[in-house]
Design an enzyme around this catalytic site. Structure first.
Site, short mmCIF file in Angstrom:
data_model
loop_
_atom_site.label_atom_id
_atom_site.label_comp_id
_atom_site.label_asym_id
_atom_site.label_seq_id
_atom_site.Cartn_x
_atom_site.Cartn_y
_atom_site.Cartn_z
N CYS A 248 19.12 9.27 139.73
CA CYS A 248 19.70 9.01 138.40
C CYS A 248 21.19 8.76 138.57
O CYS A 248 21.57 7.87 139.33
CB CYS A 248 19.40 10.16 137.44
SG CYS A 248 20.03 11.76 137.92
N ARG A 253 19.11 14.61 136.19
CA ARG A 253 17.99 14.16 135.36
C ARG A 253 16.80 13.79 136.24
O ARG A 253 15.65 13.98 135.87
CB ARG A 253 18.39 12.95 134.51
CG ARG A 253 19.27 13.28 133.33
CD ARG A 253 19.74 12.01 132.64
NE ARG A 253 20.64 11.21 133.48
CZ ARG A 253 21.10 10.00 133.14
NH1 ARG A 253 20.72 9.44 132.03
NH2 ARG A 253 21.93 9.37 133.94
#
Lengths: 304, 146
Positions: A248, A253
């Site tokens: 990410c 994330r």
């Protein structure tokens, strides 16, 4: 295994049903011997404003990283952190946090690098616990110090570096950032303009499934197995048998998506590239793609 | 870094307090500040269009800045309860600039944020959200008196 698994029917369809616990289960099991609850948040103050009774705080920024070397704690540092937090090597650790468990999943992934065996996520995190009106306390946890062994960090099994990505070309890569970050319209997440890179776009051949699509918007809990399969295997064609790398912006994330691929869908070999876009998008001499299409994979190369 | 003496008195007090505290006490002081952020005056609750989003902050925070006829600055902000750090930042600006003249606000040094000594407890990228708040506030003041 220190504490038995949550038998909640929703979890039984997952590849490793024991990796999730429900809010009900946690509420009933709080205070059990061999169970430690860890809160990991983006907002550094949230734990202090109220947390699940008995939970200890692990801060991603100040506690999981080294001071000068840009890397996670080494074996000594991790053992020291675990001793201080009162976590034993055999303990079941349940992670939860804000932002649909981004940081909780990230902390869990870092613990995984040290081979701590029984790591689980409270499905839905702070949000679900709160929405159900469950109890919080402001009293800091007070766990006795433990004797955690020094375990060398494993950077091969679940972690990918930039040179691993370069060697991996031709095999699946998953980019879990927003469509605007992926296509190169912007270098940072919509609400995080300061975490940028020098170039905008994505790693060639990476497919895009924004991380938030793995959760139910209302509850913040992971979607069902069928929904996750439709998303990762159906929509973008990932294959649980193929080695896969997720990334990410800074690796947090993608830890959340990594968890879904690894434990909910049973991908055999999935690694998180924590250097992620802040590294790749600023590296000299690496190819990127500026498009909403994945683009061609370059020939694998042995180093960057 | 700017000397504390060059800050408006309330900001100097806040910075001095932070500099004297250990990490855990800094967190507690930030929570106190977050709790002190007043609710928006009613006129904004009905008119969210008057507010400006501070996009440098990771959580939704909206500000409204006005300069009255006496050249006094009024600052209002709102941020969600589940983002106490952002609320604390807004509260610092609220306490620090309210009641100052426009010129006094414009003279606040931008390295004020570094003077709070928060790097040990909050990631530098997040601390920059606070700078975003201050810079936007100054821009609004500049626009108001132009």
């Amino acid at each position: 295994m220190a504490v038995e698994l949550d038998p909640h029917p929703d979890f039984q369809e997952f590849a490793e049903p024991g990796r999730l616990v429900s809010t009900e289960w946690l509420a009933e099991n709080l205070g059990r011997d061999g169970l430690v609850v860890v809160e990991s948040d983006e907002d550094v103050l949230l734990y202090e404003t109220g947390h699940i009774p008995g939970a200890v705080k692990v801060d991603w920024h100040t506690e999981l990283n080294q001071g000068v070397l840009r890397d996670y704690l080494d074996g000594e540092g991790f053992a020291e952190l675990m001793r201080k937090k009162g976590i034993k090597r055999t303990d079941t650790v349940v992670f939860y946090g804000d932002k649909n468990n981004w940081w909780a999943a990230y902390a869990l992934w870092v613990f995984t690098l040290f081979g701590h065996e029984d790591l689980r996520i409270l499905d839905g995190g702070r949000k679900k616990w709160e929405d159900e009106g469950r109890e919080y306390t402001k009293a800091p946890a007070n766990r006795p110090e433990t004797d955690y062994p020094v375990i060398e960090r494993d950077d091969r099994t679940y972690r990918a570096f930039r040179f691993d990505v370069a060697k991996h070309f031709g095999k699946p890569i998953l980019d879990i950032r927003s469509p605007e970050e992926y296509s190169g319209e912007r270098t940072s997440a919509p609400a995080y303009p300061e975490e940028g890179a020098l170039r905008a776009g994505h790693i060639p051949s990476a497919v895009n499934v924004p991380w938030g699509r793995a959760v139910n918007e209302e509850t913040g809990a992971y979607k069902t197995r069928a929904e996750l399969e439709a998303l990762y295997q159906g929509e973008v064609g990932l294959d649980p048998k193929e080695p896969t790398i997720a990334y990410c912006r800074i690796g947090e994330r993608s830890s959340h998506s990594w968890f879904a691929l690894k434990y909910l869908l049973g991908f055999e070999d999935v690694r998180n590239y924590d250097g992620s876009w802040t590294e790749w998008g600023s590296l000299v001499g690496v190819p990127i793609v500026k498009s909403s299409e994945p683009g061609e994979a370059p020939e694998p190369i042995s180093s960057y | 870094m700017t000397d504390l003496a060059n800050l408006p008195p309330v900001l100097a007090e806040i910075a001095e307090e932070f500099q004297a505290l250990d990490s855990q006490s800094k967190l507690e002081y930030l929570i106190e500040l977050a709790e002190e952020l007043p609710d928006l005056p009613e006129k904004f609750q009905d008119h969210p269009d008057l507010l400006e989003r501070v996009i440098e902050c990771q959580s939704p925070v909206y500000i409204f800045v006005e300069v009255d006829e006496q050249n006094t600055v009024h600052f209002h902000a709102t941020a969600p309860r589940e983002s106490p750090t952002t609320r604390a930042f807004a509260s610092i600006v609220h306490q620090g600039v309210n009641g100052l003249t426009a010129e006094e606000v414009l003279a606040i040094p931008e390295d004020f944020v570094d003077m709070l000594d928060l790097k040990e407890i909050i990631s530098p990228l997040r601390v920059r959200g606070m700078l975003g708040l201050l810079v936007r506030t100054k821009r609004k003041v500049r626009e108001a008196i132009a």
